[in-house]
Design a protein around this motif. Structure first.
Motif, PDB file in Angstrom:
ATOM      1  N   LEU A   1       0.853  -1.178   0.000  1.00 45.17           N
ATOM      2  CA  LEU A   1       0.000   0.000   0.000  1.00 45.17           C
ATOM      3  C   LEU A   1       0.895   1.236   0.000  1.00 45.17           C
ATOM      4  CD1 LEU A   1      -2.874   1.201   0.242  1.00 45.17           C
ATOM      5  CD2 LEU A   1      -2.601   1.108   2.737  1.00 45.17           C
ATOM      6  N   TYR A   2       0.586   2.147  -0.928  1.00 44.47           N
ATOM      7  CA  TYR A   2       1.393   3.355  -1.074  1.00 44.47           C
ATOM      8  C   TYR A   2       0.481   4.571  -0.943  1.00 44.47           C
ATOM      9  CZ  TYR A   2       4.272  -0.203  -3.363  1.00 44.47           C
ATOM     10  OH  TYR A   2       4.961  -1.351  -3.649  1.00 44.47           O
ATOM     11  N   ALA A   3       1.136   5.708  -0.702  1.00 39.89           N
ATOM     12  CA  ALA A   3       0.431   6.986  -0.671  1.00 39.89           C
ATOM     13  C   ALA A   3       1.292   8.024  -1.379  1.00 39.89           C
ATOM     14  CB  ALA A   3       0.147   7.411   0.764  1.00 39.89           C
ATOM     15  N   GLN A   4       0.637   8.880  -2.147  1.00 44.65           N
ATOM     16  CA  GLN A   4       1.348   9.940  -2.855  1.00 44.65           C
ATOM     17  C   GLN A   4       0.583  11.254  -2.695  1.00 44.65           C
ATOM     18  OE1 GLN A   4       1.324  10.197  -7.231  1.00 44.65           O
ATOM     19  NE2 GLN A   4       3.569  10.150  -7.154  1.00 44.65           N
ATOM     20  N   SER A   5       1.298  12.292  -2.354  1.00 39.28           N
ATOM     21  CA  SER A   5       0.651  13.589  -2.221  1.00 39.28           C
ATOM     22  C   SER A   5       0.048  14.002  -3.554  1.00 39.28           C
ATOM     23  CB  SER A   5       1.672  14.645  -1.746  1.00 39.28           C
ATOM     24  OG  SER A   5       2.716  14.778  -2.705  1.00 39.28           O
TER      25      SER A   5
ATOM     26  N   TRP B   1       4.926   7.643   0.055  1.00 41.09           N
ATOM     27  CA  TRP B   1       5.192   6.818   1.236  1.00 41.09           C
ATOM     28  C   TRP B   1       4.744   5.373   0.962  1.00 41.09           C
ATOM     29  CZ3 TRP B   1       2.760  11.477   1.098  1.00 41.09           C
ATOM     30  CH2 TRP B   1       3.362  12.544   1.771  1.00 41.09           C
ATOM     31  N   MET B   2       5.265   4.451   1.730  1.00 42.91           N
ATOM     32  CA  MET B   2       4.841   3.052   1.673  1.00 42.91           C
ATOM     33  C   MET B   2       4.486   2.600   3.084  1.00 42.91           C
ATOM     34  SD  MET B   2       6.820  -0.373   0.277  1.00 42.91           S
ATOM     35  CE  MET B   2       7.986  -0.406   1.620  1.00 42.91           C
ATOM     36  N   TYR B   3       3.406   1.857   3.214  1.00 44.00           N
ATOM     37  CA  TYR B   3       2.966   1.387   4.525  1.00 44.00           C
ATOM     38  C   TYR B   3       3.875   0.269   4.998  1.00 44.00           C
ATOM     39  CZ  TYR B   3      -0.029  -0.307   8.278  1.00 44.00           C
ATOM     40  OH  TYR B   3      -0.509  -0.680   9.499  1.00 44.00           O
ATOM     41  N   ASN B   4       4.320   0.398   6.252  1.00 46.55           N
ATOM     42  CA  ASN B   4       5.191  -0.603   6.856  1.00 46.55           C
ATOM     43  C   ASN B   4       4.342  -1.517   7.740  1.00 46.55           C
ATOM     44  OD1 ASN B   4       7.052  -2.006   8.562  1.00 46.55           O
ATOM     45  ND2 ASN B   4       8.592  -0.424   8.181  1.00 46.55           N
ATOM     46  N   THR B   5       4.218  -2.777   7.360  1.00 44.76           N
ATOM     47  CA  THR B   5       3.357  -3.706   8.085  1.00 44.76           C
ATOM     48  C   THR B   5       3.917  -4.083   9.454  1.00 44.76           C
ATOM     49  OG1 THR B   5       4.419  -5.549   6.937  1.00 44.76           O
ATOM     50  CG2 THR B   5       2.383  -4.675   5.975  1.00 44.76           C
ATOM     51  N   GLU B   6       5.215  -3.877   9.659  1.00 48.91           N
ATOM     52  CA  GLU B   6       5.816  -4.203  10.954  1.00 48.91           C
ATOM     53  C   GLU B   6       5.603  -3.082  11.961  1.00 48.91           C
ATOM     54  OE1 GLU B   6       9.898  -5.130  10.202  1.00 48.91           O
ATOM     55  OE2 GLU B   6       9.461  -7.235   9.802  1.00 48.91           O
TER      56      GLU B   6
ATOM     57  N   ASP C   1       6.518   4.817   5.693  1.00 48.61           N
ATOM     58  CA  ASP C   1       7.906   5.121   5.392  1.00 48.61           C
ATOM     59  C   ASP C   1       7.975   5.946   4.119  1.00 48.61           C
ATOM     60  OD1 ASP C   1       8.582   3.571   7.570  1.00 48.61           O
ATOM     61  OD2 ASP C   1       8.964   1.764   6.361  1.00 48.61           O
ATOM     62  N   LYS C   2       8.724   7.048   4.195  1.00 49.97           N
ATOM     63  CA  LYS C   2       8.879   7.895   3.011  1.00 49.97           C
ATOM     64  C   LYS C   2       9.720   7.179   1.961  1.00 49.97           C
ATOM     65  CE  LYS C   2      10.223  12.580   1.660  1.00 49.97           C
ATOM     66  NZ  LYS C   2      11.045  12.160   0.510  1.00 49.97           N
ATOM     67  N   LEU C   3       9.270   7.259   0.709  1.00 44.08           N
ATOM     68  CA  LEU C   3       9.975   6.614  -0.394  1.00 44.08           C
ATOM     69  C   LEU C   3      10.923   7.605  -1.067  1.00 44.08           C
ATOM     70  CD1 LEU C   3       7.163   4.530  -2.159  1.00 44.08           C
ATOM     71  CD2 LEU C   3       8.965   3.691  -0.655  1.00 44.08           C
TER      72      LEU C   3
ATOM     73  N   TYR D   1      10.940   6.924  -7.031  1.00 46.14           N
ATOM     74  CA  TYR D   1       9.750   6.095  -7.240  1.00 46.14           C
ATOM     75  C   TYR D   1       8.507   6.913  -7.591  1.00 46.14           C
ATOM     76  CZ  TYR D   1      12.350   2.231  -5.137  1.00 46.14           C
ATOM     77  OH  TYR D   1      13.285   1.246  -4.878  1.00 46.14           O
ATOM     78  N   LEU D   2       8.615   8.243  -7.543  1.00 44.12           N
ATOM     79  CA  LEU D   2       7.443   9.087  -7.777  1.00 44.12           C
ATOM     80  C   LEU D   2       6.837   8.852  -9.159  1.00 44.12           C
ATOM     81  CD1 LEU D   2       8.632  12.464  -6.183  1.00 44.12           C
ATOM     82  CD2 LEU D   2       6.979  10.828  -5.263  1.00 44.12           C
ATOM     83  N   ARG D   3       7.678   8.733 -10.132  1.00 39.92           N
ATOM     84  CA  ARG D   3       7.176   8.556 -11.494  1.00 39.92           C
ATOM     85  C   ARG D   3       6.431   7.227 -11.642  1.00 39.92           C
ATOM     86  NH1 ARG D   3      10.942   9.399 -16.900  1.00 39.92           N
ATOM     87  NH2 ARG D   3       9.232   9.281 -18.427  1.00 39.92           N
ATOM     88  N   ASP D   4       6.966   6.156 -11.050  1.00 42.66           N
ATOM     89  CA  ASP D   4       6.312   4.844 -11.160  1.00 42.66           C
ATOM     90  C   ASP D   4       4.995   4.807 -10.388  1.00 42.66           C
ATOM     91  OD1 ASP D   4       8.058   3.248 -12.819  1.00 42.66           O
ATOM     92  OD2 ASP D   4       9.534   3.468 -11.224  1.00 42.66           O
ATOM     93  N   ILE D   5       4.963   5.478  -9.234  1.00 41.60           N
ATOM     94  CA  ILE D   5       3.706   5.516  -8.485  1.00 41.60           C
ATOM     95  C   ILE D   5       2.648   6.281  -9.275  1.00 41.60           C
ATOM     96  CG2 ILE D   5       2.574   6.491  -6.443  1.00 41.60           C
ATOM     97  CD1 ILE D   5       4.917   5.740  -4.789  1.00 41.60           C
ATOM     98  N   THR D   6       3.053   7.368  -9.883  1.00 39.01           N
ATOM     99  CA  THR D   6       2.117   8.132 -10.714  1.00 39.01           C
ATOM    100  C   THR D   6       1.589   7.282 -11.862  1.00 39.01           C
ATOM    101  OG1 THR D   6       3.258  10.210 -10.172  1.00 39.01           O
ATOM    102  CG2 THR D   6       1.855  10.201 -12.140  1.00 39.01           C
TER     103      THR D   6
END
Length: 260
Positions: free
Chosen positions: A202-206, A213-218, A223-225, A229-234
């Motif tokens: 799970l990711y989040a992008q402003s 950011w990426m959700y850390n399951t632990e 966590d900020k990416l 990776y911004l271009r790939d998330i877009t």
């Protein structure tokens, strides 16, 4: 010849004539009786024949009627046999239904605890899963919990709705998805696009696409990416919204141990 002799001859002749006439009358009477008897016999025979014909016709009518009655009897017997078969089959069906009815209580005793366990398990699963569509998923679980204690909903309907909830959760793991929401970071809420890869990551992008950011399951945190990776998330977000063609993109994913 003397007068006495002539008189004697005349008398003799009269006597002979009378004798002859008397003899003819005697012969004629038996013949008339025979003819009369024959006529009577013919009349009686004709009357008897009429009676015989009448009785014969009556016998024929009775035979025809008997034949019809026999045919009707066979038809009725066949129909009664058919009805008897139907009744026997209905009796078996009713017995089966009654057996099912008798088993309803036992089935209910087994299903009701199972449904409570299923809802409880679903609630725990949602709590431990990636935090996506949280409001909808928690609301669905609460609705099921209230439904179990409702007397207005049948047992079958309750079970169906629980299965529907499980089906929805299963489908979440098969698709990419994107939704806009608020991300809480250090007490500050940031408006972001949440991008989900099934149940893998799970990711989040402003919304300005400058931070991700990426959700850390632990740690149960974000966590900020790296900006690389911004271009790939877009690209992934556009594909999920069907605003772009299918394409490959590279994003980090949680470690296998952490993803469990």
């Amino acid at each position: 010849m003397s007068k006495v002799s002539n008189r004697t001859k005349i008398a003799s002749a009269l006597v002979g004539a009378l004798a002859l006439a008397s003899s003819n009358l005697v012969v004629a009477d038996p013949l008339a009786d025979a003819q009369k008897a024959a006529t009577q016999i013919h009349s009686e025979a004709a009357a008897s024949q009429k009676k015989v014909d009448k009785y014969f016709d009556q016998a024929q009518d009775m035979l025809f009627e008997y034949s019809n009655v026999a045919d009707q009897r066979e038809s009725l017997k066949a129909y009664n046999d058919y009805l008897a078969t139907l009744v026997a089959d209905q009796d078996n069906t009713m017995k089966g239904i009654q057996d099912d009815i008798n088993g309803v209580d036992k089935l209910r005793q087994g299903v009701v605890p199972l449904m409570f366990k299923m809802v409880d398990g679903l609630e725990k699963f949602v709590a431990l899963d990636l935090p996506f569509r949280s409001e909808d998923r928690h609301a669905r679980v609460e609705n099921l919990k209230n439904l179990l204690n409702s007397a207005d909903v049948t047992l079958a309907e309750k079970f169906r709705m629980i299965l529907d909830a499980y089906s929805i959760e299963r489908d979440y793991g098969n698709f990419v998805d994107v939704e806009t929401g608020k991300l809480n970071l250090d007490g500050k809420e940031v408006l972001v696009d949440f991008f989900r890869l099934g149940r893998v990551a799970l990711y989040a992008q402003s919304l300005d696409q400058r931070t991700a950011w990426m959700y850390n399951t632990e740690t149960k945190g974000w966590d900020k990416l790296d900006d690389s990776y911004l271009r790939d998330i877009t690209k992934g977000i556009r594909i999920a919204r069907k605003q772009g063609a299918m394409d490959l993109f590279a994003l980090p994913i949680p470690a296998a141990e952490a993803a469990k």
